[in-house]
Scaffold this active site. Structure first.
Site, PDB file in Angstrom:
ATOM      1  N   CYS A   2       0.828  -1.192   0.000  1.00 12.62           N
ATOM      2  CA  CYS A   2       0.000   0.000   0.000  1.00 12.62           C
ATOM      3  C   CYS A   2       0.871   1.253   0.000  1.00 12.62           C
ATOM      4  CB  CYS A   2      -0.960   0.059   1.177  1.00 12.62           C
ATOM      5  SG  CYS A   2      -2.131  -1.292   1.268  1.00 12.62           S
ATOM      6  N   ARG A  27       5.945  -1.046  -4.334  1.00  8.74           N
ATOM      7  CA  ARG A  27       5.530  -1.615  -3.055  1.00  8.74           C
ATOM      8  C   ARG A  27       4.527  -2.755  -3.226  1.00  8.74           C
ATOM      9  NH1 ARG A  27       6.476   2.337   1.232  1.00  8.74           N
ATOM     10  NH2 ARG A  27       4.741   1.518   2.435  1.00  8.74           N
ATOM     11  N   TRP A  74      -3.089  -2.793  -1.471  1.00 11.89           N
ATOM     12  CA  TRP A  74      -2.862  -4.236  -1.498  1.00 11.89           C
ATOM     13  C   TRP A  74      -3.933  -4.842  -0.609  1.00 11.89           C
ATOM     14  CZ3 TRP A  74      -1.428  -8.247   1.865  1.00 11.89           C
ATOM     15  CH2 TRP A  74      -0.898  -9.395   1.261  1.00 11.89           C
ATOM     16  N   ASN A  99      -3.258   2.991   5.081  1.00  9.00           N
ATOM     17  CA  ASN A  99      -2.409   1.800   5.091  1.00  9.00           C
ATOM     18  C   ASN A  99      -2.517   1.157   6.462  1.00  9.00           C
ATOM     19  OD1 ASN A  99      -1.511   2.593   2.584  1.00  9.00           O
ATOM     20  ND2 ASN A  99       0.545   3.178   3.261  1.00  9.00           N
ATOM     21  N   GLY A 100      -2.494  -0.172   6.501  1.00  7.71           N
ATOM     22  CA  GLY A 100      -2.530  -0.859   7.782  1.00  7.71           C
ATOM     23  C   GLY A 100      -3.758  -1.719   7.935  1.00  7.71           C
ATOM     24  N   GLU A 482      16.671 -19.522  -0.378  1.00  6.43           N
ATOM     25  CA  GLU A 482      16.472 -18.268  -1.088  1.00  6.43           C
ATOM     26  C   GLU A 482      16.256 -18.508  -2.589  1.00  6.43           C
ATOM     27  OE1 GLU A 482      16.379 -14.144  -2.141  1.00  6.43           O
ATOM     28  OE2 GLU A 482      15.772 -15.360  -0.415  1.00  6.43           O
ATOM     29  N   LYS A 486      12.891 -17.375  -4.628  1.00  3.76           N
ATOM     30  CA  LYS A 486      12.894 -16.521  -5.820  1.00  3.76           C
ATOM     31  C   LYS A 486      12.107 -17.156  -6.952  1.00  3.76           C
ATOM     32  CE  LYS A 486      14.828 -12.998  -4.398  1.00  3.76           C
ATOM     33  NZ  LYS A 486      14.046 -13.283  -3.201  1.00  3.76           N
ATOM     34  N   GLU A 489       8.351 -17.051  -6.151  1.00  7.46           N
ATOM     35  CA  GLU A 489       7.848 -15.676  -6.078  1.00  7.46           C
ATOM     36  C   GLU A 489       7.475 -15.121  -7.448  1.00  7.46           C
ATOM     37  OE1 GLU A 489       9.630 -12.826  -2.665  1.00  7.46           O
ATOM     38  OE2 GLU A 489      11.130 -13.708  -3.981  1.00  7.46           O
ATOM     39  N   HIS A 505      14.945 -38.149   4.360  1.00  5.59           N
ATOM     40  CA  HIS A 505      13.945 -38.009   5.420  1.00  5.59           C
ATOM     41  C   HIS A 505      12.621 -37.461   4.886  1.00  5.59           C
ATOM     42  CE1 HIS A 505      16.871 -38.985   8.550  1.00  5.59           C
ATOM     43  NE2 HIS A 505      17.726 -38.276   7.833  1.00  5.59           N
ATOM     44  N   LYS A 604       6.122  -5.269  -1.903  1.00  2.00           N
ATOM     45  CA  LYS A 604       7.539  -5.045  -1.627  1.00  2.00           C
ATOM     46  C   LYS A 604       7.792  -4.841  -0.140  1.00  2.00           C
ATOM     47  CE  LYS A 604      11.825  -4.377  -2.689  1.00  2.00           C
ATOM     48  NZ  LYS A 604      12.621  -5.541  -3.104  1.00  2.00           N
TER      49      LYS A 604
END
Length: 609
Positions: A2, A27, A74, A99-100, A482, A486, A489, A505, A604
């Site tokens: 947002c 963002r 968002w 926002n929030g 990571e 990526k 995402e 396992h 973001k």
């Protein structure tokens, strides 16, 4: 996550609002909107498309005014549809962006319904707008700022808001608690925004509002009040120009640009480090570093994987027991107080809600030593902690972090060296050798980036897959995590990272000829163990894609594809090995035609819990 822009000026503010939204696109958002006071009436345009489409609609409808607010949303409460997009109106008199998350919105909604308010959206934000309208109607003065202050007292949760009223045509009110908001000062007016990037070129000086602050803006003035309603002075800071433009340049996407910026980013970050000293982390660092007996790292997402990598460095170089914890979980369990622990918060934006809340919880429990590693100088986390290290990666626009991550790793490695030196575990010879390696990193990274054509060929195969495994051992296990993050995402290929020794396992059950298995194979002490794990994959018909150091003696064969890294880099090897994984994810996403810089459902800066 947002974005807010607000403006009150001597001339039309619509271009400032739309340009501010464009700058905040990084963002993440799924709807956007602008509202102005035009000919005495609040008017708005909202869209579930991109800001460029919103700007076209605004032009078609002739929106103009000297006072206005704008938002990229968002979705949290309510689907990403036009009716839930901000700005939100109340009774045609109050316009608000937020926002929030308001945690008690359901109770307040029921209360406001009994008072006769009709709700047009599913958002928690509409509760705030109606509360302000109601508080104003009950007030003898009808003052907007007082009504906002009164309404905010009823809220539980996090917010940054900007609001204007129909009959106060010369004022915009901003307030924040748990979500960032800045006041910007320009030649032609005054402004509000979620961060300074939104107003670069429009405002040259800024105030970073503190927790609970309320700002009253007119075209020629701004007044700040604290949570108790007292007028306060906040430091005015000049906008620090970035050495890196936010323009895309010759690159196809911001993510690609930011991957290729990593050599210069790390060169900038390391060139001033000629010796290892505690003052790199602040004036009080030496005293703190001599006092601590352990490290507790709090972070989320990619920053959490940076922390996991740092654990290996901090324990092997500095000899400090290190615990790494997902920040969103930390404050919901019973912690044990250790007054000698250093709490380390890692955040790219410095506004990550869960990390900020976890640090605040640690402080509440009585932990007094804290350090922030962050990419934004005046962010909330940098103001909340005793010590700070600025990674200086420059603006990162792509939602999937690349250069911010490698910059964090550099900062954390320097921290491990510093603590090792303070604790007498780092000799002068070792210090010099590690500094030489740090200063050589940019050249080594350029050699890795030269592998891009080979990685593109792999990406064509990955684009046809639905799942992938990433394997690493020791220092490179977090890098496997990571790499998997990526890929999922931005390409939406399901991927998981595992310690290679854990294959037997459970994960080995997933391995078939249709499951690519990416393996990080540096020539370290665990290489022979890793080769055994690779054989386990091949014995089940798995397809191996191996990033191997030049001297690792792993060769290509049927169903074993090898890309050779230029050199083994010891303890700094994770910084080199993550770059080809970034490129693999990027080119796989390009081959699949996804929105690389703005992947679906992601933001973001995650400023809500």
């Amino acid at each position: 996550m947002c974005g807010i822009v607000g403006a009150v000026a001597q001339g039309d503010v619509v271009s400032v609002l739309t340009e501010g939204l464009r700058r905040l696109e990084y963002r993440g958002y799924d709807s956007c909107g602008v509202a102005v006071l035009q000919r005495g009436e609040p008017r708005r345009v909202r869209s579930v498309q991109r800001v460029a489409n919103l700007a076209e609609q605004i032009g078609q409808e002739g929106l103009a005014g000297t006072i206005g607010i704008a938002h990229t949303r968002w979705a949290t409460h309510g689907a990403p549809v036009t009716g839930n997009a901000h700005p939100i109106f109340s009774c045609g008199e109050i316009a608000l962006v937020h926002n929030g998350i308001i945690e008690n919105h359901e109770t307040l909604r029921d209360e406001l319904k009994t008072l006769g308010y009709a709700f047009e959206s599913e958002t928690d934000t509409e509760v705030i707008a109606h509360l302000i309208h109601y508080s104003r109607a009950q007030s003898a003065s009808g003052d907007l700022a007082e009504a906002v202050r009164c309404a905010l007292r009823r809220l539980r949760g996090a917010y940054a808001i900007a609001v204007f009223a129909k009959d106060e045509p010369d004022r915009v009110i901003g307030a924040r608690a748990g979500s960032p908001l800045v006041v910007g000062f320009g030649d032609a007016g005054n402004y509000l925004a979620s961060d300074t990037m939104a107003l670069a070129g429009t405002a040259g000086h800024f105030i970073y509002l503190e927790e609970g602050d309320l700002a009253v803006l007119s075209a020629g003035d701004a007044h700040i009040f604290d949570r108790h309603g007292h007028s306060v002075e906040r430091e005015i800071r000049a906008l620090e120009a970035s050495s890196r433009t936010t323009e895309l340049g010759p690159y196809r996407h911001y993510m690609q640009k930011e991957i290729f910026e990593q050599p210069s980013v790390i060169a900038d970050a390391t060139e001033h480090i000629r010796k290892i000293a505690p003052d790199l982390f602040g004036p009080d660092a030496e005293r703190v570093f001599y006092s601590i007996d352990s490290i507790h790292i709090l972070a989320c997402g990619t920053s959490h994987y940076a922390g996991m990598t740092a654990k290996y460095w901090l324990e092997s170089i500095a000899g400090l027991p290190t615990q790494v914890e997902v920040a969103s979980e930390y404050r919901y369990r019973d912690g044990v107080l250790n007054r000698k622990a250093l709490f380390l918060g890692i955040s790219q934006s410095g506004e990550t809600a869960d990390t900020l809340a976890a640090l605040a919880h640690a402080h509440h429990l009585g932990h007094k030593y804290s350090l922030a590693v962050c990419n934004v100088a005046h962010s909330s986390i940098m103001r909340q902690t005793m010590l700070q290290f600025l990674t200086s990666a420059g603006p990162e626009i792509g939602v999937a972090s690349t250069k911010a991550f490698t910059s964090q790793l550099v900062a954390l490695f320097v921290l491990a060296l510093t603590l090792g030196k303070v604790r007498g575990r780092l000799s002068h010879t070792q210090e010099a050798e590690y500094l030489d390696q740090l200063h050589h990193l940019p050249a080594a990274l350029n050699s890795v980036l030269a592998l891009e054509p080979q990685i593109i060929a792999w990406a064509e195969a990955f684009a046809r897959k639905d799942n992938a495994l990433f394997l690493g051992r020791g220092l490179h296990y977090p890098i496997a995590l990571e790499g998997a993050l990526k890929l999922k995402e931005i390409s939406y290929v399901h991927a998981e990272g595992y310690p290679a020794g854990e294959l037997k396992h459970g994960p080995l059950a997933l391995v078939t000829g249709d499951m690519p298995v990416v393996t990080i194979a540096p020539n370290d002490t665990l290489l022979e163990k890793l080769k055994s794990n690779m054989q386990e994959v091949r014995a089940r018909g798995g397809e191996l894609y191996v990033f191997a150091d030049a001297d690792s003696q792993i060769t290509s064969s049927d169903h074993v594809h090898v890309i050779r890294m230029p050199e083994h880099y010891g303890k700094l090897s994770p910084i080199l090995h993550v770059v080809p994984l970034q490129l693999l994810a990027y080119h796989t996403a390009c081959a699949r035609g996804t929105d690389v810089d703005k992947p679906r459902n992601l933001a973001k800066s995650v400023t809500v819990e």
